[in-house]
Design an enzyme around this catalytic site. Structure first.
Site, mmCIF file in Angstrom:
data_model
loop_
_atom_site.group_PDB
_atom_site.id
_atom_site.type_symbol
_atom_site.label_atom_id
_atom_site.label_comp_id
_atom_site.label_asym_id
_atom_site.label_seq_id
_atom_site.Cartn_x
_atom_site.Cartn_y
_atom_site.Cartn_z
ATOM 1 C CB CYS A 56 -1.988 7.198 1.163
ATOM 2 S SG CYS A 56 -3.240 6.271 2.050
ATOM 3 C CD GLU A 74 -2.988 -1.072 0.252
ATOM 4 O OE1 GLU A 74 -3.234 0.034 -0.257
ATOM 5 O OE2 GLU A 74 -3.588 -2.105 -0.058
HETATM 6 P P1 NAD Z 1 8.075 5.425 4.662
HETATM 7 O O1 NAD Z 1 8.059 4.674 3.381
HETATM 8 O O2 NAD Z 1 9.186 6.374 4.906
HETATM 9 O O3 NAD Z 1 8.106 4.390 5.887
HETATM 10 C C1 NAD Z 1 7.130 3.373 6.022
HETATM 11 C C2 NAD Z 1 7.676 2.294 6.940
HETATM 12 O O4 NAD Z 1 8.802 1.672 6.322
HETATM 13 C C3 NAD Z 1 8.160 2.807 8.298
HETATM 14 O O5 NAD Z 1 7.871 1.854 9.279
HETATM 15 C C4 NAD Z 1 9.664 2.909 8.081
HETATM 16 O O6 NAD Z 1 10.397 2.843 9.287
HETATM 17 C C5 NAD Z 1 9.919 1.692 7.207
HETATM 18 N N1 NAD Z 1 11.123 1.730 6.396
HETATM 19 C C6 NAD Z 1 11.771 2.794 5.895
HETATM 20 N N2 NAD Z 1 12.823 2.390 5.155
HETATM 21 C C7 NAD Z 1 12.825 1.030 5.185
HETATM 22 C C8 NAD Z 1 13.640 0.030 4.597
HETATM 23 N N3 NAD Z 1 14.679 0.325 3.820
HETATM 24 N N4 NAD Z 1 13.325 -1.259 4.841
HETATM 25 C C9 NAD Z 1 12.279 -1.581 5.607
HETATM 26 N N5 NAD Z 1 11.462 -0.674 6.193
HETATM 27 C C10 NAD Z 1 11.733 0.616 5.977
HETATM 28 O O7 NAD Z 1 6.641 6.127 4.782
HETATM 29 P P2 NAD Z 1 6.113 7.127 5.917
HETATM 30 O O8 NAD Z 1 6.788 8.443 5.737
HETATM 31 O O9 NAD Z 1 6.152 6.468 7.249
HETATM 32 O O10 NAD Z 1 4.568 7.222 5.506
HETATM 33 C C11 NAD Z 1 4.095 8.048 4.526
HETATM 34 C C12 NAD Z 1 3.895 7.316 3.212
HETATM 35 O O11 NAD Z 1 3.029 6.204 3.415
HETATM 36 C C13 NAD Z 1 3.207 8.169 2.174
HETATM 37 O O12 NAD Z 1 3.838 7.997 0.933
HETATM 38 C C14 NAD Z 1 1.785 7.637 2.136
HETATM 39 O O13 NAD Z 1 1.104 7.847 0.934
HETATM 40 C C15 NAD Z 1 2.012 6.203 2.407
HETATM 41 N N6 NAD Z 1 0.775 5.579 2.901
HETATM 42 C C16 NAD Z 1 0.089 4.765 2.057
HETATM 43 C C17 NAD Z 1 -1.107 4.199 2.473
HETATM 44 C C18 NAD Z 1 -1.887 3.297 1.567
HETATM 45 O O14 NAD Z 1 -2.766 2.605 2.073
HETATM 46 N N7 NAD Z 1 -1.638 3.265 0.274
HETATM 47 C C19 NAD Z 1 -1.594 4.456 3.764
HETATM 48 C C20 NAD Z 1 -0.852 5.292 4.601
HETATM 49 C C21 NAD Z 1 0.347 5.840 4.154
#
Ligand code: NAD
Length: 472
Positions: free
Chosen positions: A280, A246
């Protein structure tokens, strides 16, 4: 407040701690435990050891745990909302809404647990019977973002419990406290030890990569940015781990010239401002048709001016802080870049002085080539573009790599449906600002992701289909 890792049914320390901050003033709310290699390995071992017996439990048993968890979360809505607001910054009305939405995933999947369908058929040639059944896929890694720390966790834990999978939850580093609260709820609801484990690795990248190369890990459910999702998909490819992704959005809004502004403006405010724009699903690119553009921009600007900015937990606040100064500064940079490229500020647009990750509700009018339209803003900023023909509006709206959700406003159902069908997104809202619902399939197309959460599809992200042929 829980602040430790949860491994094999025990709350344990790790290799050190990390501070969780209140983004309203930068103060430290808590120090939470960080997992090193040993804790990550212990979590995998615990989830693996529990997997076989958990998969064999009766659906009714799992269903009742989820139902109990729903009841606990509902009774504790205010406490959960306060915690969400404190570590994430969002205003209490948003936090209460999220806590209730999060609980609903447990109720929905409590109901889904006992209704997983199968199939029994005669083959077309008559040579056998075709049996189709669904089995838990096995040990699943659940990775969640900071913007909905409760909702994104329950949207994964709910179906994983329903399906009979064991789990390792890795919440966002910015907002682990809410995830810890939810794990505590699951423990109180009677979840057996080892089924759900929570880790917060010191370095997410290497820790998750190691797990995705571990033969005991079968499935990954990730919610976060497209950028990180792409990295993780590559990691998962080596062992062909099943992935549900997602990812980011850049939601388009089409306001046709026959839209009823008395409906459109309040619904659009929900689509734009829920969670302070850090969703999102947030309305990010607003295309309005020329005949009603002036009136629309005036009314939107007036409504956006009414938001009261401040600490999320304070009474009367309708727009809280972003999760961190870093995230707030990203929003300010996107607006400044837009203005430098010709965007016109109607309201807001100025980064406040002083402490706290605040940014005001902002309306910009921009042309269709303005750089802001290429960013997932993740803040309270509404860029408005004027279009002429329906075909032009649809083409401009679809001109993005993302495809999570679109919003269409029109007083004519046929026209609205025509536009909805032309939208390149996994979800379309017609004359409505919020459509997330545990009973509906949530997910995107293009670079917004793979798979669906919620609805009848959600449990299948944690089940694998097995076909059994029977000679008869
Ligand atoms: P992010 O991608 O920076 O982080 C998401 C998660 O991944 C966090 O737990 C983070 O610690 C982890 N992470 C980061 N780098 C990683 C790696 N290399 N390996 C494994 N895990 C890693 O996102 P964010 O800033 O926390 O959230 C915002 C983003 O999430 C936005 O782009 C938003 O659109 C998206 N989002 C999507 C949905 C959906 O349902 N499509 C819902 C909510 C948020």
């Amino acid at each position: 407040m829980r602040t430790k890792l949860y491994i094999n049914g025990e709350w344990v320390d790790g290799i050190g701690t990390i501070a969780v901050h209140d983004p309203s003033d930068g103060s430290i709310i808590a120090e939470v435990a960080l997992a090193g290699d040993a804790e990550c390995e212990a979590a995998v071992a615990a989830a693996d050891a529990a997997a076989v017996s958990w998969a064999k439990t009766a659906p009714r048993f799992r269903s009742e745990i989820l139902r109990k968890a729903f009841e606990i979360m509902t009774a504790e809505n205010e406490a959960i909302a306060t915690l969400i607001s404190r570590e994430n910054g969002k205003a209490m009305p948003d936090a209460r809404g999220e806590a209730a939405y999060a609980a609903e995933f447990f109720r929905w999947f409590a109901e889904e647990t006992v209704r997983t369908p199968g199939d029994f058929r005669k083959s077309p040639s008559g040579d056998k019977r075709i049996l189709v059944t669904h089995q838990p896929i096995g040990l699943s890694i659940l990775i969640t973002p900071w913007n909905f720390p409760a909702g994104m966790a329950t949207r994964k834990i709910g179906p994983a419990v329903a399906a009979g999978c064991t789990m390792i939850l890795k919440p966002a580093t910015e907002t682990p406290l809410t995830a810890m609260y939810i794990v505590d709820v699951m423990e109180r609801a009677g979840l057996p030890k080892g089924v759900l484990n929570l880790i917060l690795p010191e370095k997410s990248g290497p820790a998750i990569s190691k797990m995705l190369h571990d033969d005991r890990v079968m499935n990954l459910s990730f919610t976060g940015s497209t950028e990180v999702g792409r990295i993780i998909l590559k990691e998962a490819a080596d062992k062909v781990i099943r992935c549900s992704m997602e990812l980011g959005g850049n939601a388009q809004v089409i306001v046709h010239d026959d839209a009823d502004l008395a409906i459109t403006i309040p619904q659009l405010l929900l689509a734009k401002m829920r969670n302070g724009g850090a969703a999102c699903t947030a309305a990010n690119r607003i295309f309005v048709q020329r005949p009603i553009a002036d009136k629309f921009i005036a009314e939107l600007t007036k409504s956006m001016s009414a938001f009261v900015v401040g600490r999320g937990t304070d009474a009367g606040i309708t727009l809280g802080a972003s999760v961190s100064l870093k995230e707030r500064n990203k929003i300010a940079e996107i607006v400044d870049e837009s203005v430098a490229a010709g965007g016109k500020v109607q309201v807001g647009g100025v980064k406040p002085e002083g402490e706290g990750a605040f940014y005001p509700a902002t309306v910009l009018t921009v042309d269709k080539d303005n750089p802001i339209l290429n960013h997932e803003i993740f803040g309270p900023v509404a860029p408005v573009v004027i279009f002429d023909t329906d075909e032009e509006g649809i083409a401009w709206a679809n001109d993005t790599d993302f495809g999570l959700i679109s919003y269409v406003f029109s007083g004519n159902l046929t026209r609205a449906l025509r536009t909805a069908e032309a939208m390149e997104s996994g979800m379309v809202a017609i004359n409505k600002g919020v459509i997330s619902d545990p009973a509906a399939p949530f997910g995107g197309v293009k670079q917004s992701g793979l798979g669906r959460e919620g609805g009848f599809d959600g449990i299948h992200e944690f089940l694998q289909t097995k076909y059994i042929a029977l000679e008869i």
